[in-house]
Design an enzyme around this catalytic site. Structure first.
Site, PDB file in Angstrom:
ATOM      1  N   GLU A   4      59.129 -52.545 -64.469  1.00  0.00           N
ATOM      2  CA  GLU A   4      59.714 -53.888 -64.580  1.00  0.00           C
ATOM      3  C   GLU A   4      60.618 -53.865 -65.804  1.00  0.00           C
ATOM      4  O   GLU A   4      60.152 -53.741 -66.931  1.00  0.00           O
ATOM      5  CB  GLU A   4      58.584 -54.913 -64.712  1.00  0.00           C
ATOM      6  CG  GLU A   4      58.896 -56.228 -64.021  1.00  0.00           C
ATOM      7  CD  GLU A   4      59.993 -56.979 -64.753  1.00  0.00           C
ATOM      8  OE1 GLU A   4      60.969 -57.385 -64.094  1.00  0.00           O
ATOM      9  OE2 GLU A   4      59.879 -57.145 -65.971  1.00  0.00           O
ATOM     10  N   SER A   5      61.912 -53.996 -65.553  1.00  0.00           N
ATOM     11  CA  SER A   5      62.864 -53.718 -66.635  1.00  0.00           C
ATOM     12  C   SER A   5      62.733 -54.691 -67.807  1.00  0.00           C
ATOM     13  O   SER A   5      62.890 -54.288 -68.966  1.00  0.00           O
ATOM     14  CB  SER A   5      64.299 -53.719 -66.100  1.00  0.00           C
ATOM     15  OG  SER A   5      64.595 -54.934 -65.451  1.00  0.00           O
ATOM     16  N   HIS A  52      63.911 -44.105 -56.504  1.00  0.00           N
ATOM     17  CA  HIS A  52      62.868 -43.350 -57.212  1.00  0.00           C
ATOM     18  C   HIS A  52      62.891 -41.898 -56.729  1.00  0.00           C
ATOM     19  O   HIS A  52      62.381 -41.619 -55.645  1.00  0.00           O
ATOM     20  CB  HIS A  52      61.486 -43.941 -56.905  1.00  0.00           C
ATOM     21  CG  HIS A  52      61.210 -45.231 -57.588  1.00  0.00           C
ATOM     22  ND1 HIS A  52      60.307 -45.370 -58.610  1.00  0.00           N
ATOM     23  CD2 HIS A  52      61.732 -46.454 -57.394  1.00  0.00           C
ATOM     24  CE1 HIS A  52      60.278 -46.619 -59.027  1.00  0.00           C
ATOM     25  NE2 HIS A  52      61.126 -47.299 -58.293  1.00  0.00           N
ATOM     26  N   GLU A  96      61.213 -39.437 -57.811  1.00  0.00           N
ATOM     27  CA  GLU A  96      59.932 -38.751 -58.038  1.00  0.00           C
ATOM     28  C   GLU A  96      58.961 -38.971 -56.880  1.00  0.00           C
ATOM     29  O   GLU A  96      57.895 -38.386 -56.853  1.00  0.00           O
ATOM     30  CB  GLU A  96      59.308 -39.224 -59.361  1.00  0.00           C
ATOM     31  CG  GLU A  96      58.648 -40.602 -59.341  1.00  0.00           C
ATOM     32  CD  GLU A  96      59.627 -41.771 -59.330  1.00  0.00           C
ATOM     33  OE1 GLU A  96      60.835 -41.565 -59.146  1.00  0.00           O
ATOM     34  OE2 GLU A  96      59.142 -42.905 -59.492  1.00  0.00           O
ATOM     35  N   CYS A 145      65.836 -46.646 -61.243  1.00  0.00           N
ATOM     36  CA  CYS A 145      65.457 -48.000 -60.865  1.00  0.00           C
ATOM     37  C   CYS A 145      65.457 -48.927 -62.086  1.00  0.00           C
ATOM     38  O   CYS A 145      66.524 -49.207 -62.629  1.00  0.00           O
ATOM     39  CB  CYS A 145      64.131 -47.986 -60.125  1.00  0.00           C
ATOM     40  SG  CYS A 145      63.932 -49.450 -59.105  1.00  0.00           S
TER      41      CYS A 145
HETATM   42  N1  GLN Z   1      63.221 -54.879 -59.741  1.00  0.00           N
HETATM   43  C1  GLN Z   1      62.730 -54.196 -60.908  1.00  0.00           C
HETATM   44  C2  GLN Z   1      63.401 -54.717 -62.173  1.00  0.00           C
HETATM   45  O1  GLN Z   1      64.351 -55.441 -62.102  1.00  0.00           O
HETATM   46  C3  GLN Z   1      62.955 -52.696 -60.794  1.00  0.00           C
HETATM   47  C4  GLN Z   1      62.080 -52.145 -59.705  1.00  0.00           C
HETATM   48  C5  GLN Z   1      61.679 -50.704 -59.895  1.00  0.00           C
HETATM   49  O2  GLN Z   1      61.846 -50.101 -60.937  1.00  0.00           O
HETATM   50  N2  GLN Z   1      61.076 -50.151 -58.869  1.00  0.00           N
HETATM   51  O3  GLN Z   1      62.965 -54.395 -63.230  1.00  0.00           O
END
Ligand code: GLN
Length: 195
Positions: free
Chosen positions: A47-48, A170, A172, A78
């Site tokens: 979660e950024s 992703h 990985e 991501c």
């Molecule tokens: N939607 C997430 C974000 O905005 C990112 C999702 C992820 O890293 N799989 O942080």
């Protein structure tokens, strides 16, 4: 070659396993002191907003920016892509703000929060790369120094700019080590002696 994986929140162990399989020395990174010892660092999915807050709290944000200026290579996947972006749609500021793109969070909409797709990524060779997208962002407005590595249905989903690599998916999770191998090559190319 020492390649850390930022381990404040998000998925970490799959990255470490892949990097070790490829011959890199890899470990979890949780402090600013560790950042200074690295040749490369992966910013994983998660979660950024949470990761950005924790990075700032622990002084890791500044440590990464300083290490990047001295030659560190970074790969954001991501949420990690969002952390690298200079611009984030709907926000005033970026986090690390190193990569000259605009990140569009959750850019693929609610109806397809998660999906897999076979992508053509020419720098990885001919076979398609099975990419796993989880509430993934995409990239808009790449600057002139940003190389587009892959698109999915017109949207930009992987880019490189000098020592920065970023993918909306992703890498990985699909068992294909080619994105990680590409990152290690990027790092090796900047070092006097390769791995
Ligand atoms: N939607 C997430 C974000 O905005 C990112 C999702 C992820 O890293 N799989 O942080």
């Amino acid at each position: 070659m020492r390649v850390g994986v930022l381990a404040l929140q998000g998925d970490v162990s799959e990255h470490i396993d892949l990097l070790r399989q490829l011959g890199a020395e890899s470990f979890e990174v949780r402090s600013a002191q560790q950042v200074a010892t690295l040749d490369g660092l992966i910013l994983p999915g998660g979660e950024s907003t949470t990761i950005a807050q924790l990075m700032r709290y622990y002084g890791i944000e500044t440590a990464i920016q300083e290490a990047y200026a001295r030659g560190l290579a970074l790969y954001g996947t991501c949420a990690g892509l969002i952390l690298l972006a200079k611009r984030i749609e709907g926000r005033k500021d970026g986090s690390l703000a190193l990569l000259d793109v605009t990140a569009v969070r959750n850019g693929f909409g609610r109806q397809i929060n998660s999906f897999e797709a076979d992508l053509s990524i020419p720098v990885l060779g001919e076979p398609p790369f099975r990419a796993v997208f989880i509430r993934a962002p995409y990239v808009r407005d790449p600057g002139p120094d940003v190389e587009i590595l892959a698109r999915y249905e017109e949207r930009i989903v992987a880019v490189r700019s000098d020592r920065l690599l970023a993918s909306a998916f992703h890498p990985e999770l699909s068992g294909d080590p080619r994105m990680h191998a590409y990152f290690l090559q990027m790092i090796a190319a900047k070092q006097p002696t390769a791995v």
